[in-house]
Design a protein around this motif. Structure first.
Motif, mmCIF file in Angstrom:
data_model
loop_
_atom_site.group_PDB
_atom_site.id
_atom_site.type_symbol
_atom_site.label_atom_id
_atom_site.label_comp_id
_atom_site.label_asym_id
_atom_site.label_seq_id
_atom_site.Cartn_x
_atom_site.Cartn_y
_atom_site.Cartn_z
ATOM 1 N N ILE A 201 0.844 -1.449 0.051
ATOM 2 C CA ILE A 201 0.115 -0.061 0.147
ATOM 3 C C ILE A 201 0.924 1.243 0.006
ATOM 4 C CG2 ILE A 201 -1.666 1.582 1.280
ATOM 5 C CD1 ILE A 201 -2.965 -0.980 -0.166
ATOM 6 N N GLU A 202 1.920 0.984 0.870
ATOM 7 C CA GLU A 202 2.894 2.540 0.719
ATOM 8 C C GLU A 202 3.390 2.559 -0.613
ATOM 9 O OE1 GLU A 202 7.094 3.961 3.012
ATOM 10 O OE2 GLU A 202 5.925 1.960 3.668
ATOM 11 N N TRP A 203 3.882 1.702 -1.276
ATOM 12 C CA TRP A 203 4.285 1.703 -2.834
ATOM 13 C C TRP A 203 3.342 2.203 -3.633
ATOM 14 C CZ3 TRP A 203 2.840 -1.063 -6.912
ATOM 15 C CH2 TRP A 203 3.426 -0.877 -8.147
ATOM 16 N N ALA A 204 2.043 1.797 -3.409
ATOM 17 C CA ALA A 204 1.223 2.104 -4.311
ATOM 18 C C ALA A 204 0.518 3.461 -4.347
ATOM 19 C CB ALA A 204 -0.234 1.007 -4.308
ATOM 20 N N ARG A 205 0.605 3.916 -2.994
ATOM 21 C CA ARG A 205 0.290 5.488 -2.721
ATOM 22 C C ARG A 205 1.180 6.327 -3.328
ATOM 23 N NH1 ARG A 205 -3.550 6.928 1.089
ATOM 24 N NH2 ARG A 205 -2.027 8.466 1.810
ATOM 25 N N SER A 206 2.593 5.838 -3.465
ATOM 26 C CA SER A 206 3.649 6.877 -3.935
ATOM 27 C C SER A 206 3.633 7.036 -5.199
ATOM 28 C CB SER A 206 4.965 6.154 -3.367
ATOM 29 O OG SER A 206 5.155 4.929 -4.117
ATOM 30 N N ILE A 207 3.062 5.858 -5.853
ATOM 31 C CA ILE A 207 2.905 6.122 -7.402
ATOM 32 C C ILE A 207 1.425 6.558 -7.922
ATOM 33 C CG2 ILE A 207 4.410 4.232 -8.154
ATOM 34 C CD1 ILE A 207 2.381 2.554 -8.751
ATOM 35 N N LEU A 208 0.511 6.649 -7.146
ATOM 36 C CA LEU A 208 -0.778 7.314 -7.371
ATOM 37 C C LEU A 208 -0.646 8.612 -7.522
ATOM 38 C CD1 LEU A 208 -3.319 4.929 -5.618
ATOM 39 C CD2 LEU A 208 -2.780 4.802 -8.004
ATOM 40 N N LEU A 209 -1.828 9.049 -8.146
ATOM 41 C CA LEU A 209 -1.721 10.761 -8.174
ATOM 42 C C LEU A 209 -1.913 11.232 -6.673
ATOM 43 C CD1 LEU A 209 -4.233 11.145 -11.053
ATOM 44 C CD2 LEU A 209 -1.505 11.416 -10.991
ATOM 45 N N GLU A 210 -1.656 12.621 -6.551
ATOM 46 C CA GLU A 210 -1.929 13.411 -5.299
ATOM 47 C C GLU A 210 -3.124 13.318 -5.056
ATOM 48 O OE1 GLU A 210 0.280 14.242 -2.995
ATOM 49 O OE2 GLU A 210 2.120 13.647 -4.113
ATOM 50 N N GLY A 211 -3.591 13.172 -3.738
ATOM 51 C CA GLY A 211 -4.809 13.412 -3.073
ATOM 52 C C GLY A 211 -5.547 11.814 -3.449
ATOM 53 N N ASN A 212 -5.129 10.776 -3.784
ATOM 54 C CA ASN A 212 -5.546 9.450 -3.800
ATOM 55 C C ASN A 212 -6.434 9.272 -2.667
ATOM 56 O OD1 ASN A 212 -3.978 7.549 -2.554
ATOM 57 N ND2 ASN A 212 -2.467 8.789 -3.571
ATOM 58 N N ARG A 213 -7.428 8.505 -2.482
ATOM 59 C CA ARG A 213 -7.917 8.158 -1.369
ATOM 60 C C ARG A 213 -7.935 6.601 -0.999
ATOM 61 N NH1 ARG A 213 -11.329 10.947 -4.988
ATOM 62 N NH2 ARG A 213 -11.807 13.105 -4.187
ATOM 63 N N LEU A 214 -6.757 6.138 -1.498
ATOM 64 C CA LEU A 214 -6.572 4.693 -0.976
ATOM 65 C C LEU A 214 -6.182 4.737 0.472
ATOM 66 C CD1 LEU A 214 -6.150 1.582 -1.897
ATOM 67 C CD2 LEU A 214 -3.598 2.361 -2.452
ATOM 68 N N LYS A 215 -6.646 3.532 1.283
ATOM 69 C CA LYS A 215 -6.468 3.655 2.900
ATOM 70 C C LYS A 215 -4.983 3.577 2.828
ATOM 71 C CE LYS A 215 -10.511 4.482 4.334
ATOM 72 N NZ LYS A 215 -10.555 5.582 5.453
ATOM 73 N N GLU A 216 -4.352 4.139 4.225
ATOM 74 C CA GLU A 216 -2.821 3.971 4.244
ATOM 75 C C GLU A 216 -2.241 2.833 4.662
ATOM 76 O OE1 GLU A 216 -4.943 5.972 7.411
ATOM 77 O OE2 GLU A 216 -5.079 6.129 5.516
ATOM 78 N N ASN A 217 -3.017 1.971 5.339
ATOM 79 C CA ASN A 217 -2.705 0.849 6.149
ATOM 80 C C ASN A 217 -3.584 -0.111 6.256
ATOM 81 O OD1 ASN A 217 -3.855 1.812 8.695
ATOM 82 N ND2 ASN A 217 -2.075 2.832 9.063
ATOM 83 N N PHE A 218 -3.312 -1.466 6.771
ATOM 84 C CA PHE A 218 -3.962 -2.379 6.929
ATOM 85 C C PHE A 218 -5.241 -2.407 8.102
ATOM 86 C CE2 PHE A 218 -5.356 -6.331 9.044
ATOM 87 C CZ PHE A 218 -5.823 -7.263 8.082
ATOM 88 N N TYR A 219 -4.673 -1.555 8.991
ATOM 89 C CA TYR A 219 -5.656 -1.104 10.184
ATOM 90 C C TYR A 219 -6.876 -0.253 9.494
ATOM 91 C CZ TYR A 219 -7.713 0.463 14.278
ATOM 92 O OH TYR A 219 -8.815 0.879 15.385
#
Length: 504
Positions: A201-219
């Protein structure tokens, strides 16, 4: 002149999709759009950055626009397909049969009418609707009452919002809910650890556009998905299976029978008390209720009574004598065709493989026999009710482990549970009965507390058998001692005398 009150309370929303000649908008459509805008803007929670979701054919509730722009889009482009239920704007609606047939020409059954052919348009929204169907059912009973949503309804609206909110502004392939659901599926299929999930998830959020709404962690993702799932209870149990630390015994710290400690000794700086064994129990009532709340299964829950039975042909347990005898003994239960008939199955297995160290884990599974033969044995309708931990078998104490399930089944038999039936659009008291258990012979002895050893091992013959004790070994033998069950002139019977001579 526009009458706002008449628009808000009317049940017929066929104006939303009624064709107009030469592509011109009818007056009732224009009035209806204005009524929709007035209703949507009257709820503060619908506003985000000064705009509301636009349900036109192009925006499809993915964009927040000013109300005047939304009005223009609806007048020029029309409503998105199958939006009779204004779920993204705080209004729930279950159309009646005549409306659905008039709007979309539907010939589907009543259980599918509220979806209006929307099964494939947004599967994640449908998943939310099925998971939280009770909230919609209750809301539809009071169409003229406007008040703040309760806690369950608020979670329902939040999930609907997540199912339609794009992963980032302009994204058309994934919503906030679909992205998390698919990553959860990958984690489950490939057995990823929580740490591995967070790294991805950390890697995916780094390559997605700014302001993406992907949850930051498993919790955070688990908290978001939790309302869709069905919880379970962790119940501490004695290491020797002699008692559960449950209800009146929940505060005890050692077994009343064997005096074994409930918790493991603390080591080092560990302050948390850890039980020797934990029973995982999955309540069955919410899952049975969802069978009636989902349009895909509600109408099939009365198949056992409505199907055409052929004399002399058994295609389902409802054609058998045991089912008919139960109906005659309990006529009040059988009078309601929606009451649930269950079967219980359990057996031990080693979850770590046949070559691993000995370990016996006992899942307890319930099967719903209201459903047709092609459905009742499918994995999704075989409900795991509990997991009895190992490493040893519970043996005769399995009844101790089954107590939470027995308590819940007793509750369902005596008083039932209030359930919303989406196929008939009303609530009813659902009751349930355990019809039988399905086990191999050793597990049968455990579940029924019947001795499966010795001369009285057969639960049908009991003392009316001809078992004998072998001369060499001293064990009871039943071989060829039930001639009534064999063909009179069979070759096997002819070998009987030779076998007895060999034993002597």
């Amino acid at each position: 002149m526009f009458y706002r009150d008449s628009i808000e309370v009317m049940d017929d929303r066929s104006w939303m999709y009624r064709d107009s000649p030469q592509g011109l908008r009818r007056m009732d459509y224009c009035n209806g759009v204005q009524g929709f805008i007035n209703f949507a803007t009257s709820i503060p929670r619908n506003f985000t950055d000064g705009g509301i979701k636009c349900p036109c054919r192009k925006c499809k509730n993915l964009k927040f626009l000013h109300q005047d722009v939304v009005t223009m889009h609806l007048l020029t482009k029309g409503f998105m397909q199958d939006y009779l239920c204004w779920y993204a704007h705080g209004k729930l609606f279950v159309p009646n049969e005549s409306i659905v047939e008039r709007v979309v020409g539907s010939t589907s059954s009543a259980s599918n009418m509220h979806e209006v052919g929307n099964e494939n348009s947004n599967p994640y929204r449908n998943m939310v609707m099925d998971a939280m169907r009770m909230s919609e059912g209750n809301a539809s009973e009071f169409p003229n009452v406007e008040e703040e949503p309760n806690a369950d309804a608020a979670r329902f609206f939040d999930l609907l919002k997540d199912s339609d909110e794009p992963l980032w502004d302009g994204c058309t392939n994934h919503s906030k809910l679909s992205a998390v659901a698919q990553v959860f599926t990958i984690k489950s299929d490939h057995r990823l650890s929580e740490v591995g999930y967070n790294k991805i998830i950390e890697w995916a959020r780094s390559i997605l556009l700014e302001g993406n709404r992907l949850k930051e962690n498993f919790y955070a993702a688990k908290s978001m998905m939790k309302p869709l799932g069905l919880g379970y209870q962790k119940i501490d149990m004695c290491f020797n299976f002699c008692m559960l630390y449950y209800l009146e015994n929940a505060e005890m710290t050692e077994s009343m029978t064997c005096r074994h400690s409930r918790y493991k000794p603390r080591t080092g700086r560990v302050k948390t008390l850890v039980a020797y064994k934990k029973l995982r129990y999955f309540p069955i009532t919410p899952r049975l209720q969802r069978l009636f709340m989902s349009p895909r299964t509600a109408e099939h829950m009365t198949w056992h009574q409505s199907h055409h039975a052929v004399d002399g042909v058994m295609v389902h347990p409802s054609n058998g004598e045991a089912w008919k005898h139960f109906n005659s003994v309990h006529p009040h239960f059988s009078a309601e065709s929606r009451n649930v008939r269950l079967g219980l199955c359990t057996n031990g297995f080693n979850p770590f493989g046949s070559f691993a160290a000995p370990y016996s884990c006992w899942p307890v599974i319930l099967t719903v026999y209201n459903l047709p033969p092609g459905m009742c044995k499918r994995p999704e309708f075989m409900f795991l009710s509990m997991v009895i931990p190992g490493p040893s078998s519970p043996r005769r104490n399995i009844d101790v482990c089954l107590r939470p399930l027995i308590d819940e089944l007793t509750q369902l038999w005596s008083s039932g549970a209030l359930t919303y039936d989406i196929s008939r659009k009303h609530n009813f008291v659902m009751r349930a009965a355990l019809m039988w258990t399905i086990n191999d012979f050793p597990a049968y002895g455990m579940v029924s507390s019947w001795s499966i050893h010795g001369k009285l091992a057969c639960p049908y013959c009991i003392e009316n058998n001809k078992a004998f004790t072998q001369t060499n070994g001293g064990e009871a033998s039943f071989f060829l001692l039930s001639p009534s069950l064999l063909v009179a002139e069979s070759q096997v019977q002819k070998e009987h005398e030779r076998f007895l001579c060999w034993q002597s």
